[in-house]
Design an enzyme around this catalytic site. Structure first.
Site, mmCIF file in Angstrom:
data_model
loop_
_atom_site.group_PDB
_atom_site.id
_atom_site.type_symbol
_atom_site.label_atom_id
_atom_site.label_comp_id
_atom_site.label_asym_id
_atom_site.label_seq_id
_atom_site.Cartn_x
_atom_site.Cartn_y
_atom_site.Cartn_z
ATOM 1 C CG ASP A 12 -0.435 -3.655 1.506
ATOM 2 O OD1 ASP A 12 -0.801 -4.647 2.053
ATOM 3 O OD2 ASP A 12 -1.416 -2.652 1.168
ATOM 4 C CE LYS A 98 -3.934 -4.234 1.838
ATOM 5 N NZ LYS A 98 -4.213 -3.155 0.724
ATOM 6 C CB CYS A 136 -2.986 -0.524 3.721
ATOM 7 S SG CYS A 136 -3.672 -0.336 2.250
#
Ligand code: VGL
Ligand code: ZN
Length: 183
Positions: A12, A98, A136
């Site tokens: 990310d 995601k 994450c």
């Protein structure tokens, strides 16, 4: 040991998680340089590199406006959802999206085919960095261990969002306690 098949997971590293973004992680952009170095090393060796991205619909229960925790961030096809412009791009890198629905999917393994892909490529160990350490990255590391992969978590290549002070340190300790090697 040196023959253990590794994959790099870059978690990310998107504009909204970097300074100026809607869910900015303090010093989030500092992960770019160490991750670029790793990306080059892995590609040079022919080892797989994955980038995950938070890839939300405009409306999701993940967002505070719909009862969740977070400001609107990483909405599909927006500037904020793009990878940081300085992060190395290469056609060999695979992208894992995601957070496509209402569930808080913090792990790159959650509702994705990442574990299947890694097994297909005979990967035994994952090297992980990115954003954010306490969400994450942590959840990806814990899921990777649960799925039977060895994990190296690269501390200098991650930064925490720290809704609560100390969350970053605690996340590192949780990863270590679960069996990750912090490098
Ligand atoms: C993340 C908060 C909300 C992350 C994603 O990538 O760590 N954090 N969505
Ligand atoms: Zn999110």
């Amino acid at each position: 040991m040196t023959n253990t098949r590794q994959a790099l997971l870059v978690i990310d590293v998107q504009n909204d998680f970097c300074p100026g973004g809607t869910l900015a992680v303090p010093q989030g952009d500092e992960v770019v340089a160490p991750l670029n170095k790793l990306i080059h090393e892995f590609l040079e060796r022919g080892d797989p590199v994955y980038k995950s991205r938070d890839w939300h619909p405009r409306s999701t229960k993940h967002f505070a406006e719909s009862g969740g925790t977070w400001p609107v961030h990483c909405v599909q096809d927006t500037e904020g959802a793009k990878f940081h412009p300085a992060l190395v791009d290469d056609p060999r890198i695979k992208v894992v999206s995601k957070g496509l629905g209402d569930k808080d999917c913090y792990s790159a393994f959650d509702e994705t085919d990442l574990a299947t892909e890694l097994r297909k490529q005979s990967v035994e160990e994952v090297v992980v960095g990115g954003l954010a350490t306490d969400y994450c990255v942590k959840n990806t590391v814990l899921d990777a261990l649960q799925q039977g992969f060895k994990v190296k978590a690269v501390e200098e290549a991650m930064r925490p969002v720290e809704l609560q002070p100390g969350d970053g340190k605690q996340a590192i300790e949780e990863m270590r306690a679960a069996g990750a090697e912090i490098v």
